[in-house]
Write a protein that holds these residues in place. Structure first.
Motif, PDB file in Angstrom:
ATOM      1  N   ILE A 118       3.958   6.652  -8.443  1.00  0.00           N
ATOM      2  CA  ILE A 118       2.966   7.740  -8.418  1.00  0.00           C
ATOM      3  C   ILE A 118       2.597   8.156  -6.999  1.00  0.00           C
ATOM      4  O   ILE A 118       2.507   9.333  -6.682  1.00  0.00           O
ATOM      5  N   ASP A 119       2.384   7.185  -6.127  1.00  0.00           N
ATOM      6  CA  ASP A 119       1.926   7.521  -4.770  1.00  0.00           C
ATOM      7  C   ASP A 119       2.274   6.393  -3.807  1.00  0.00           C
ATOM      8  O   ASP A 119       2.446   5.241  -4.221  1.00  0.00           O
ATOM      9  N   THR A 120       2.382   6.752  -2.536  1.00  0.00           N
ATOM     10  CA  THR A 120       2.663   5.779  -1.481  1.00  0.00           C
ATOM     11  C   THR A 120       1.631   5.952  -0.382  1.00  0.00           C
ATOM     12  O   THR A 120       1.279   7.088  -0.027  1.00  0.00           O
ATOM     13  N   GLU A 121       1.141   4.841   0.155  1.00  0.00           N
ATOM     14  CA  GLU A 121       0.069   4.918   1.151  1.00  0.00           C
ATOM     15  C   GLU A 121       0.270   3.880   2.248  1.00  0.00           C
ATOM     16  O   GLU A 121       0.489   2.699   1.973  1.00  0.00           O
ATOM     17  N   LEU A 148      12.006  -3.827  -0.208  1.00  0.00           N
ATOM     18  CA  LEU A 148      11.124  -2.928   0.539  1.00  0.00           C
ATOM     19  C   LEU A 148      10.643  -3.579   1.837  1.00  0.00           C
ATOM     20  O   LEU A 148      10.546  -2.924   2.876  1.00  0.00           O
ATOM     21  N   ALA A 149      10.331  -4.880   1.783  1.00  0.00           N
ATOM     22  CA  ALA A 149       9.875  -5.591   2.987  1.00  0.00           C
ATOM     23  C   ALA A 149      10.973  -5.618   4.043  1.00  0.00           C
ATOM     24  O   ALA A 149      10.704  -5.510   5.248  1.00  0.00           O
ATOM     25  N   ALA A 150      12.240  -5.739   3.581  1.00  0.00           N
ATOM     26  CA  ALA A 150      13.368  -5.759   4.521  1.00  0.00           C
ATOM     27  C   ALA A 150      13.532  -4.407   5.215  1.00  0.00           C
ATOM     28  O   ALA A 150      13.927  -4.330   6.379  1.00  0.00           O
ATOM     29  N   VAL A 151      13.199  -3.331   4.506  1.00  0.00           N
ATOM     30  CA  VAL A 151      13.328  -1.978   5.060  1.00  0.00           C
ATOM     31  C   VAL A 151      12.173  -1.663   6.011  1.00  0.00           C
ATOM     32  O   VAL A 151      12.375  -1.181   7.132  1.00  0.00           O
ATOM     33  N   PHE A 152      10.929  -1.925   5.571  1.00  0.00           N
ATOM     34  CA  PHE A 152       9.749  -1.475   6.318  1.00  0.00           C
ATOM     35  C   PHE A 152       9.220  -2.504   7.313  1.00  0.00           C
ATOM     36  O   PHE A 152       8.371  -2.173   8.144  1.00  0.00           O
ATOM     37  N   LYS A 153       9.683  -3.766   7.225  1.00  0.00           N
ATOM     38  CA  LYS A 153       9.279  -4.808   8.177  1.00  0.00           C
ATOM     39  C   LYS A 153       7.761  -4.959   8.257  1.00  0.00           C
ATOM     40  O   LYS A 153       7.177  -5.141   9.335  1.00  0.00           O
ATOM     41  N   THR A 154       7.079  -4.849   7.125  1.00  0.00           N
ATOM     42  CA  THR A 154       5.627  -5.009   7.076  1.00  0.00           C
ATOM     43  C   THR A 154       5.243  -5.497   5.690  1.00  0.00           C
ATOM     44  O   THR A 154       6.097  -5.644   4.811  1.00  0.00           O
ATOM     45  N   ARG A 155       3.954  -5.743   5.484  1.00  0.00           N
ATOM     46  CA  ARG A 155       3.497  -6.224   4.178  1.00  0.00           C
ATOM     47  C   ARG A 155       3.634  -5.121   3.130  1.00  0.00           C
ATOM     48  O   ARG A 155       3.339  -3.957   3.402  1.00  0.00           O
ATOM     49  N   ILE A 156       4.063  -5.517   1.945  1.00  0.00           N
ATOM     50  CA  ILE A 156       4.259  -4.562   0.849  1.00  0.00           C
ATOM     51  C   ILE A 156       3.333  -4.934  -0.303  1.00  0.00           C
ATOM     52  O   ILE A 156       3.208  -6.110  -0.654  1.00  0.00           O
ATOM     53  N   GLU A 157       2.682  -3.938  -0.871  1.00  0.00           N
ATOM     54  CA  GLU A 157       1.857  -4.188  -2.054  1.00  0.00           C
ATOM     55  C   GLU A 157       2.194  -3.151  -3.117  1.00  0.00           C
ATOM     56  O   GLU A 157       2.149  -1.939  -2.849  1.00  0.00           O
TER      57      GLU A 157
END
Length: 316
Positions: A118-121, A148-157
């Motif tokens: 639905i949305d990304t923030e 997703l964590a491997a792509v963005f290199k940050t915490r994912i929720e």
């Protein structure tokens, strides 16, 4: 500057604090912060610390004094009024969200997950990326999070939300022809029941009293108090009342807004007639009116301001 409300609080020994109200998303929940030493006005942007990290928000309630016990403690201070660099960083985050949304869609398809993004923030400090989704049941997205964590290199929720939240995020036009209340000014969803539709003599056809989300329309709450007040002055259909002429009669129908009542009476000639009276002319047992819990005054004021702003945008 002291006002009457503050003086009353001081007289009763109440501790007062200065707060501002901040929103992080359009029509989102309002959070209170200490303005510290900054001169902050409505619509200013500020940088604050939240449970999610450092965030960029918009001031929707200017500084005001409130009772300390009405504010969630500890009250965090504003870090700073947003600078031009902060504004640019926020714009970049909005652009990054679009790209992140597309990447997440591709990963969902790759893993064959039955979920709808639905949305990304992004948080302002890029410390976390949140993905909001809907699904009919539980979804095992552990492998998706790793990707997703491997792509963005940050915490994912990944946060699962309901259909009402989805509609609030996406927005749209209601059956009234106006932008949805939840997406324009409602900070939080309010409980809505079928009793409200009955109280207002509305059709109980689900298609007519349901919103875009498929749930009961939030606006059923808008006139609930007015209708409860008006209905409390009227008898129920089938009740027996005493007319000004002294006749005992059965209520056939009522007009809530006109406060008129049609009564089946038996005249001196033993004939039945339907006569219409003002509710105030009839004698009957009054209904008990349910007490209401008042909403927080600041949020009521905020909703009125938002409604006025949305109206002006529609008029222009």
């Amino acid at each position: 500057m002291n006002n009457g409300k503050e003086s009353r609080g001081a007289r009763h020994g109440m501790s007062m604090v200065t707060v501002i109200g901040v929103r992080f998303r359009k029509a989102g929940k309002v959070y209170y912060f200490d303005p510290a030493h900054y001169d902050i006005k409505r619509n200013d942007h500020v940088i604050v610390e939240t449970a999610r990290g450092i965030e960029y928000g918009t001031v929707v309630l200017p500084p005001r004094r409130v009772e300390k016990n009405k504010v969630l403690q500890p009250l965090k201070q504003v870090i700073r009024v947003a600078t031009q660099e902060d504004d640019l960083a926020e714009e970049k985050n909005r652009e990054k969200e679009k790209k992140a949304n597309q990447i997440c869609l591709e990963k969902i398809k790759k893993h064959g997950l039955d979920m709808k993004l639905i949305d990304t923030e992004y948080t302002f400090d890029n410390n976390k990326v949140l993905f909001y989704f809907t699904a009919d049941g539980r979804v095992d997205f552990r492998e998706l999070v790793k990707d997703l964590a491997a792509v963005f290199k940050t915490r994912i929720e990944l946060r699962q939300i309901g259909v009402r939240d989805e509609t609030k995020i996406r927005g749209g036009i209601g059956i009234c022809g106006r932008p949805l209340c939840c997406a324009t000014y409602l900070s939080e969803f309010i409980p809505v029941s079928i009793k409200m539709a009955k109280e207002q003599n509305l059709s109980l056809n689900p298609t007519k009293i349901s919103g875009v989300c498929g749930r009961l329309m939030c606006c059923l709450k808008n006139e609930e108090e007015a209708y409860e007040e008006l209905n409390s002055r009227l008898p129920n259909i089938g009740d027996y009342v005493t007319t000004p002429e002294g006749f005992k009669g059965e209520v056939q129908s009522v007009s809530v807004l006109k406060q008129m009542v049609k009564v089946i009476v038996t005249t001196e000639k033993d004939e039945k007639e339907v006569r219409e009276y003002k509710a105030e002319e009839l004698k009957f047992k009054q209904k008990k009116r349910r007490d209401h819990v008042n909403l927080d005054g600041e949020l009521k004021e905020l909703e009125m301001l938002d409604k006025k702003e949305n109206q002006s945008k529609l008029d222009n």
